[in-house]
Design a protein around this motif. Sequence first.
Motif, mmCIF file in Angstrom:
data_model
loop_
_atom_site.group_PDB
_atom_site.id
_atom_site.type_symbol
_atom_site.label_atom_id
_atom_site.label_comp_id
_atom_site.label_asym_id
_atom_site.label_seq_id
_atom_site.Cartn_x
_atom_site.Cartn_y
_atom_site.Cartn_z
ATOM 1 N N UNK A 137 0.834 -1.207 0.000
ATOM 2 C CA UNK A 137 0.000 0.000 0.000
ATOM 3 C C UNK A 137 0.865 1.252 0.000
ATOM 4 N N UNK A 138 1.946 1.215 0.803
ATOM 5 C CA UNK A 138 2.859 2.371 0.866
ATOM 6 C C UNK A 138 3.559 2.590 -0.472
ATOM 7 N N UNK A 139 3.957 1.489 -1.123
ATOM 8 C CA UNK A 139 4.642 1.607 -2.422
ATOM 9 C C UNK A 139 3.685 2.212 -3.455
ATOM 10 N N UNK A 140 2.446 1.736 -3.460
ATOM 11 C CA UNK A 140 1.469 2.253 -4.428
ATOM 12 C C UNK A 140 1.249 3.757 -4.229
ATOM 13 N N UNK A 141 1.079 4.160 -2.978
ATOM 14 C CA UNK A 141 0.825 5.574 -2.703
ATOM 15 C C UNK A 141 2.037 6.423 -3.096
ATOM 16 N N UNK A 142 3.215 5.925 -2.753
ATOM 17 C CA UNK A 142 4.464 6.642 -3.094
ATOM 18 C C UNK A 142 4.604 6.805 -4.619
ATOM 19 N N UNK A 143 4.101 5.836 -5.375
ATOM 20 C CA UNK A 143 4.206 5.877 -6.834
ATOM 21 C C UNK A 143 3.049 6.643 -7.492
ATOM 22 N N UNK A 144 2.264 7.321 -6.677
ATOM 23 C CA UNK A 144 1.202 8.173 -7.226
ATOM 24 C C UNK A 144 -0.069 7.424 -7.593
ATOM 25 N N UNK A 145 -0.209 6.186 -7.100
ATOM 26 C CA UNK A 145 -1.443 5.445 -7.381
ATOM 27 C C UNK A 145 -2.562 6.002 -6.507
ATOM 28 N N UNK A 146 -3.769 6.028 -7.075
ATOM 29 C CA UNK A 146 -4.914 6.610 -6.384
ATOM 30 C C UNK A 146 -5.762 5.527 -5.721
ATOM 31 N N UNK A 147 -5.768 4.331 -6.327
ATOM 32 C CA UNK A 147 -6.602 3.276 -5.752
ATOM 33 C C UNK A 147 -5.966 1.900 -5.945
ATOM 34 N N UNK A 148 -6.465 0.985 -5.123
ATOM 35 C CA UNK A 148 -6.090 -0.422 -5.196
ATOM 36 C C UNK A 148 -7.387 -1.221 -5.140
ATOM 37 N N UNK A 149 -7.419 -2.364 -5.826
ATOM 38 C CA UNK A 149 -8.600 -3.231 -5.710
ATOM 39 C C UNK A 149 -8.111 -4.665 -5.592
ATOM 40 N N UNK A 156 -6.870 7.398 8.614
ATOM 41 C CA UNK A 156 -7.315 8.737 8.249
ATOM 42 C C UNK A 156 -6.288 9.526 7.449
ATOM 43 N N UNK A 157 -5.014 9.125 7.518
ATOM 44 C CA UNK A 157 -3.964 9.853 6.786
ATOM 45 C C UNK A 157 -3.696 9.255 5.403
ATOM 46 N N UNK A 158 -4.273 8.110 5.130
ATOM 47 C CA UNK A 158 -4.017 7.422 3.854
ATOM 48 C C UNK A 158 -4.823 8.067 2.734
ATOM 49 N N UNK A 159 -4.170 8.348 1.598
ATOM 50 C CA UNK A 159 -4.905 8.882 0.447
ATOM 51 C C UNK A 159 -5.445 7.758 -0.438
ATOM 52 N N UNK A 160 -4.642 6.684 -0.564
ATOM 53 C CA UNK A 160 -5.017 5.563 -1.435
ATOM 54 C C UNK A 160 -6.370 4.969 -1.016
ATOM 55 N N UNK A 161 -7.240 4.739 -2.003
ATOM 56 C CA UNK A 161 -8.556 4.155 -1.733
ATOM 57 C C UNK A 161 -8.511 2.666 -2.071
ATOM 58 N N UNK A 162 -8.983 1.843 -1.160
ATOM 59 C CA UNK A 162 -9.108 0.410 -1.424
ATOM 60 C C UNK A 162 -10.545 0.091 -1.804
ATOM 61 N N UNK A 163 -10.731 -0.610 -2.926
ATOM 62 C CA UNK A 163 -12.054 -1.085 -3.341
ATOM 63 C C UNK A 163 -12.067 -2.597 -3.194
ATOM 64 N N UNK A 164 -12.623 -3.116 -2.101
ATOM 65 C CA UNK A 164 -12.612 -4.569 -1.897
ATOM 66 C C UNK A 164 -13.463 -5.301 -2.939
ATOM 67 N N UNK A 165 -13.140 -6.582 -3.130
ATOM 68 C CA UNK A 165 -13.934 -7.430 -4.035
ATOM 69 C C UNK A 165 -15.353 -7.560 -3.477
#
Length: 288
Positions: free
Chosen positions: A136-148, A180-189
């Motif tokens: 999650x930290x790597x994704x946010x650092x790389x400018x990713x907005x979401x994960x699913x 609360x400090x995380x920008x990345x949004x997780x969209x669960x299955x």
Amino acid sequence: MKAAGIQVLENILCADIEDWYHPEYVRGKAKDKVEHISVSFSKTLDLIEEFNAGATFFIVGEIAERHPEILDDIIDHQHEVAFHGYHHEPLWILDADVLRKEIEKYDSLVRSITGEKCIGFRAPSYSMDSRTSWALDVLEEQGYVYDSSVFPLKTPLYGVPGAPVTPYHPSSNDITQRDGCRRLIEFPALIYPILGLRVPASGGFYLRLLPFQVIDRAIRKMNEHGFPAVLSIHPWELDDCTPRLTLAPSKLFVTYFNLKATKRKLRSLVSRFRFTSFRNWIEDHGLA
Ligand SMILES: [Zn+2]
């Protein structure tokens, strides 16, 4: 994250662009990796286009490298290109440095073909869990907005029991918790909650296995609560010529059961519900 409104009209459709030899129970077992992706991708895109749906295509990096025309097709039809691991290896066998390098390589490839920054990730085999939440930290650092990539119940291969079932900002210390400090949004299955249980209804094997009504109700229930349902498919599930390997009975069942039903069930879903891509949904809801 708050519900998106009284009624959500659009759900999110994803196609994980991998070939028949990429799924976890097949990976490394295929001797002759004869490519089927061009044909199976075309069938997938045609079906999505037939119903005027929007979709996110999570693409395996080595496929994007060999088939830039697939990315062109996706962008020409106003869908989204996102990332599905460079070689479809689960996060369990990677580390932060390897994932970071994979993302940098993929993003630069995608930018050179589409001119766009990739903002979304799906871990191969839903391998985002308590062991791999460093990703999650790597994704946010790389400018990713979401994960699913979070599958909010335990299966023999993957899963995060206790994780939220609606979009949230996940903590990398405890992926079941909100940060609360995380920008990345997780969209669960997608799951269908019934009698205190969570029934998987996210597409793929579960679309083939379960009665159509279960998936239909799961989508409606999620929408009643003001959230989009996330539904996923694989091109090799829509290809009548997908090669079949000899596997242990349980793996054979998960990988190949009822493949012929995928097209029919998917057609019914995309004709009943409206679907869009993650990127469009996020932009439409002012979350980008
Ligand atoms: Zn995959």
